[in-house]
Design an enzyme around this catalytic site. Structure first.
Site, short mmCIF file in Angstrom:
data_model
loop_
_atom_site.label_atom_id
_atom_site.label_comp_id
_atom_site.label_asym_id
_atom_site.label_seq_id
_atom_site.Cartn_x
_atom_site.Cartn_y
_atom_site.Cartn_z
N TYR A 188 0.84 -1.22 0.00
CA TYR A 188 0.00 0.00 0.00
C TYR A 188 0.87 1.26 0.00
O TYR A 188 0.66 2.20 -0.79
CB TYR A 188 -0.93 -0.02 1.23
N TYR A 240 -12.34 12.56 1.22
CA TYR A 240 -12.57 12.21 2.64
C TYR A 240 -13.68 13.05 3.24
O TYR A 240 -14.76 13.16 2.65
CB TYR A 240 -11.26 12.35 3.45
N VAL A 258 -1.97 13.42 -0.12
CA VAL A 258 -1.24 14.33 0.80
C VAL A 258 0.10 14.81 0.22
O VAL A 258 0.78 15.61 0.86
CB VAL A 258 -1.02 13.73 2.21
N1 GLN Z 1 0.26 7.30 2.29
C1 GLN Z 1 -0.64 8.21 2.93
C2 GLN Z 1 -1.20 7.61 4.20
O1 GLN Z 1 -1.50 6.47 4.24
C3 GLN Z 1 -1.73 8.59 1.96
C4 GLN Z 1 -2.74 9.53 2.57
C5 GLN Z 1 -3.34 10.51 1.59
O2 GLN Z 1 -2.76 10.86 0.57
N2 GLN Z 1 -4.47 11.05 1.96
O3 GLN Z 1 -1.37 8.26 5.19
#
Ligand code: GLN
Length: 304
Positions: A188, A240, A258
């Site tokens: 992941y 989200y 993010v």
């Molecule tokens: N790799 C990041 C995490 O798992 C991805 C989160 C995101 O981009 N919102 O926290």
């Protein structure tokens, strides 16, 4: 439509927001990215040229945008069986929230929160031979570029992945993970580390905008109806606990990460990618959100 003029105008209008927000620091390798960057690229589906502005050729960490490619691969391999393991409703909670997952006994609300993506990681590990290479081949073919994992960024996230580890453990406890937790987390996080620039990302989202044409990249194929459904989930769950706000302000299906990237599509019209590392409190790019809001407002084109 001459998007080039629109993009330069938008940049002038969003300049006042250039110092708002902060780049993600919980992934140590992302903390060192220069936050004062902005790029945008639009790829129209007709014969009009691709338009870009600013740092549209600088690669950045895709982070959660990769969940769209994971979903495409999972739907192709699992079909509707996927929905036995996760829902497709907006969560209204943060991308890394544990609370809802405990309450709902290990069935993630949707594929775009971290819990959903960890289950997708588990599915891809079970279903793909040489999962890292196979998934990368798919992302390379759909983006038309030799993109890659950034293993330094991935390792830096993995070393601090306490919350995602807790989510994975809760999923495993409820029987929603088949493989080893470490393997699921590793894959992941690796998917999140793939880097693209705005033009590569806009191109990679083109097949979602061009939903009436066959979708088949490196053996991952989807029906038009499946592409339509992925777009629907982007619309309702792509941001989200800010999905409603994005829908209200921008009016396009999209997905944020993010790393400061946002990819969005206007079905049958164009795909667009924008990047600026400073994030708001919900983890979405401040300038990216503003730019897309202005794009659909000034062109008077959105799905609504
Ligand atoms: N790799 C990041 C995490 O798992 C991805 C989160 C995101 O981009 N919102 O926290």
């Amino acid at each position: 439509m001459n998007y080039q003029d629109v993009l330069s105008k938008i940049y002038e209008e969003i300049k006042p927001f250039a110092n708002e927000g902060q780049q993600a620091t919980y992934i140590p390798a992302l903390a060192s990215v220069n936050p004062n960057q902005f790029g945008i690229c639009i790829e129209p589906l007709d014969d009009s040229p691709v338009s870009s502005f600013g740092a549209a050729d600088v690669r950045f960490s895709m982070q959660s945008i990769s969940k769209v490619f994971m979903l495409a691969a999972c739907l192709s391999l699992e079909g509707d069986n996927l929905w036995k393991r996760m829902g497709k409703e907006p969560s209204g909670t943060a991308f890394n929230s544990l609370v809802q997952l405990e309450f709902e006994k290990g069935k993630p609300r949707n594929p775009f929160i971290n819990a959903g993506a960890l289950v997708m990681s588990d599915i891809l590990i079970s279903r793909m031979k040489d999962v890292e290479q196979t998934f990368l081949n798919f992302v390379r073919e759909i983006s038309g570029s030799h993109v890659d994992y950034n293993r330094v960024v991935a390792q830096s996230e993995e070393e601090q992945a306490y919350l995602n580890t807790a989510i994975a453990n809760l999923l495993k406890y409820h029987g929603n993970i088949e493989n080893k937790i470490d393997d699921v987390l590793h894959f992941y996080i690796l998917c999140c580390s793939i880097e693209m620039n705005c033009c590569e990302l806009a191109h990679a989202f083109r097949p979602f905008a061009d939903h009436r044409h066959p979708f088949c990249f490196a053996g991952i194929s989807l029906t038009t109806s499946q592409v339509k459904r992925i777009n629907a989930i982007m619309q309702t769950c792509g941001f989200y606990d800010e999905a409603g706000e994005f829908s209200y302000l921008v009016g396009l299906p999209g997905k944020s990460g993010v790393g400061g990237g946002i990819a969005a599509i206007h079905p049958s019209q164009y795909s667009v990618a924008v990047w600026s590392p400073r994030l708001n409190s919900k983890g979405n790019s401040v300038m990216g959100l503003k730019a897309l809001e202005l794009l659909t407002t000034e062109t008077e084109e959105s799905i609504f």
